[in-house]
Design a protein around this motif. Structure first.
Motif, PDB file in Angstrom:
ATOM      1  N   VAL A 151       0.841  -1.199   0.000  1.00 23.24           N
ATOM      2  CA  VAL A 151       0.000   0.000   0.000  1.00 23.24           C
ATOM      3  C   VAL A 151       0.876   1.248   0.000  1.00 23.24           C
ATOM      4  CG1 VAL A 151      -1.641   1.347   1.363  1.00 23.24           C
ATOM      5  CG2 VAL A 151      -1.988  -1.120   1.083  1.00 23.24           C
ATOM      6  N   GLY A 190       2.589   1.496  -3.409  1.00 26.47           N
ATOM      7  CA  GLY A 190       1.677   1.589  -4.540  1.00 26.47           C
ATOM      8  C   GLY A 190       1.830   0.462  -5.536  1.00 26.47           C
ATOM      9  N   THR A 191       2.596  -0.566  -5.144  1.00 26.52           N
ATOM     10  CA  THR A 191       2.807  -1.730  -6.012  1.00 26.52           C
ATOM     11  C   THR A 191       2.949  -2.965  -5.134  1.00 26.52           C
ATOM     12  OG1 THR A 191       4.046  -0.335  -7.558  1.00 26.52           O
ATOM     13  CG2 THR A 191       4.220  -2.721  -7.866  1.00 26.52           C
ATOM     14  N   ALA A 218      -3.539  -8.144  -4.637  1.00 25.41           N
ATOM     15  CA  ALA A 218      -3.325  -6.747  -5.040  1.00 25.41           C
ATOM     16  C   ALA A 218      -4.656  -6.034  -5.288  1.00 25.41           C
ATOM     17  CB  ALA A 218      -2.456  -6.697  -6.297  1.00 25.41           C
ATOM     18  N   ALA A 219      -5.610  -6.738  -5.868  1.00 21.28           N
ATOM     19  CA  ALA A 219      -6.922  -6.135  -6.119  1.00 21.28           C
ATOM     20  C   ALA A 219      -7.650  -5.830  -4.810  1.00 21.28           C
ATOM     21  CB  ALA A 219      -7.768  -7.069  -6.982  1.00 21.28           C
ATOM     22  N   SER A 263      -6.030  -2.836  -3.315  1.00 25.57           N
ATOM     23  CA  SER A 263      -6.436  -1.642  -4.058  1.00 25.57           C
ATOM     24  C   SER A 263      -7.782  -1.121  -3.563  1.00 25.57           C
ATOM     25  CB  SER A 263      -6.530  -1.962  -5.556  1.00 25.57           C
ATOM     26  OG  SER A 263      -5.269  -2.350  -6.077  1.00 25.57           O
ATOM     27  N   GLU A 264      -8.707  -2.028  -3.352  1.00 25.05           N
ATOM     28  CA  GLU A 264     -10.038  -1.624  -2.879  1.00 25.05           C
ATOM     29  C   GLU A 264      -9.958  -1.028  -1.480  1.00 25.05           C
ATOM     30  OE1 GLU A 264     -14.489  -3.566  -2.199  1.00 25.05           O
ATOM     31  OE2 GLU A 264     -12.950  -4.679  -3.284  1.00 25.05           O
ATOM     32  N   LYS A 298      -6.966   3.093  -4.078  1.00 22.23           N
ATOM     33  CA  LYS A 298      -6.077   3.460  -5.182  1.00 22.23           C
ATOM     34  C   LYS A 298      -5.609   2.184  -5.875  1.00 22.23           C
ATOM     35  CE  LYS A 298      -1.831   3.523  -2.364  1.00 22.23           C
ATOM     36  NZ  LYS A 298      -0.687   4.334  -1.882  1.00 22.23           N
ATOM     37  N   GLU A 299      -5.190   2.322  -7.104  1.00 27.44           N
ATOM     38  CA  GLU A 299      -4.744   1.166  -7.870  1.00 27.44           C
ATOM     39  C   GLU A 299      -3.378   0.691  -7.368  1.00 27.44           C
ATOM     40  OE1 GLU A 299      -5.089  -1.875 -10.612  1.00 27.44           O
ATOM     41  OE2 GLU A 299      -6.562  -0.390  -9.977  1.00 27.44           O
ATOM     42  N   ILE A 300      -3.308  -0.574  -6.991  1.00 24.86           N
ATOM     43  CA  ILE A 300      -2.053  -1.185  -6.562  1.00 24.86           C
ATOM     44  C   ILE A 300      -1.809  -2.376  -7.475  1.00 24.86           C
ATOM     45  CG2 ILE A 300      -0.804  -2.322  -4.674  1.00 24.86           C
ATOM     46  CD1 ILE A 300      -2.559  -0.760  -2.724  1.00 24.86           C
TER      47      ILE A 300
END
Length: 300
Positions: free
Chosen positions: A161, A164-165, A214-215, A218-219, A223-225
């Motif tokens: 988190v 971001g990846t 990862a999804a 992201s939720e 943010k998109e991770i």
């Protein structure tokens, strides 16, 4: 819980995170008496008066175990946390020998998913050897092949988190993640109720890939991770660069390699059959720990 077998019930590693949860579950169920074994029994002082007797015992000190197990009928052997191959098996062998000597009726053992020598995880063969010793001991037993703890996703997820990846060397492999709390429920239930000789897969309700992790992250983070699959050696070098000793970096990477090769792609209904309740999903566990995932990682 009905149909509780006759004790005393012995819990080894009772001051550890898993063992203490098992002891608490036995107390809550009214099972007893309970013998709680620890190398540091003073950490169990708060259990006095709850039909729990704290005793000192160390798997690496065979002379301590017969006295520690004396009078017990049903024994939970919680796997040690030695990461060096061979050390767990030697320690577990001491515990099984002592169990045979004192006449334990039923052994419950916390094994691991994919316990074969071919697994990239170095201590998998220790679990394989321990299972063999238990089956040869003559005692009834419940071998619980716990999958990877969902709890381990918290530390890595926090890093993902923050960066971001979500990096992993697990490729497209899947894991039947199971929470430590669910593993404690399984161990307590087996210790109290199981009969005969069984090997059970203790897993979450479904297998999950790192892309799916990862999804979920992201939720939770809003943010998109993205998930980025790395070669195992690249992951090792990245962990070393972040201050992790090489030995530990290779141990952690070996879990990803085992996932990539399918050794942890196991999900079963054994947990629900044993306890009457399915395991918590990865999505539900991570959502329940949202605050921890969103905290800034501490610098090493």
């Amino acid at each position: 819980m009905s149909n509780i077998q006759n004790g005393p019930f012995i819990v080894t590693g009772a001051s550890g995170q898993l063992g203490r949860q098992v002891v608490d579950l036995l107390v809550q169920a009214g099972a007893g008496p309970v013998i709680a074994i620890s190398r540091t029994p003073d950490k169990l002082a708060d259990l006095a008066g709850k039909r729990v007797e704290a005793r000192e015992g160390d798997f690496n000190d065979p002379a301590s175990l017969e006295a520690a197990f004396a009078g017990g009928k049903r024994l939970l052997i919680i796997s040690t946390d030695d990461l060096e191959p061979g050390k767990r098996l030697a320690a577990h062998s001491n515990a099984i020998a002592a169990a045979k000597t004192v006449g334990i009726d039923h052994i419950v053992y916390t094994s691991f998913a994919g316990p074969v020598a071919e697994s990239p995880i170095g201590f998998a063969q220790d679990h394989e050897g321990t299972e063999k010793l238990i089956t040869e001991s003559g005692a009834d037993h419940s071998i619980l092949r716990n999958n990877m703890y969902t709890d381990f996703l918290l530390m890595g997820g926090q890093q993902s988190v923050a960066m971001g990846t979500h990096f992993s060397a697990a490729a497209d492999g899947k894991t039947g993640y199971v929470t430590r709390a669910d593993c404690a429920r399984a161990a307590a239930a087996a210790l109290m109720k199981a009969t005969g000789r069984k090997t059970l897969d203790i897993t979450g309700p479904e297998t999950v890939s790192q892309a799916e992790v990862a999804a979920i992250l992201s939720e939770i983070a809003g943010k998109e991770i993205p998930y980025v699959a790395l070669p195992a050696e690249d992951l090792v070098q990245a962990m070393i660069a972040n201050g992790l000793p090489e030995f530990m970096a290779r141990v952690f990477a070996s879990f990803d390699e085992a996932i990539a090769q399918g050794y942890l792609d196991v999900a079963s209904g054994d947990l629900e059959s044993l306890t009457g309740k399915p395991g918590q999903s990865v999505a539900d566990f991570l959502a329940a720990n949202r605050a921890a995932l969103l905290q800034a990682p501490q610098e090493q």
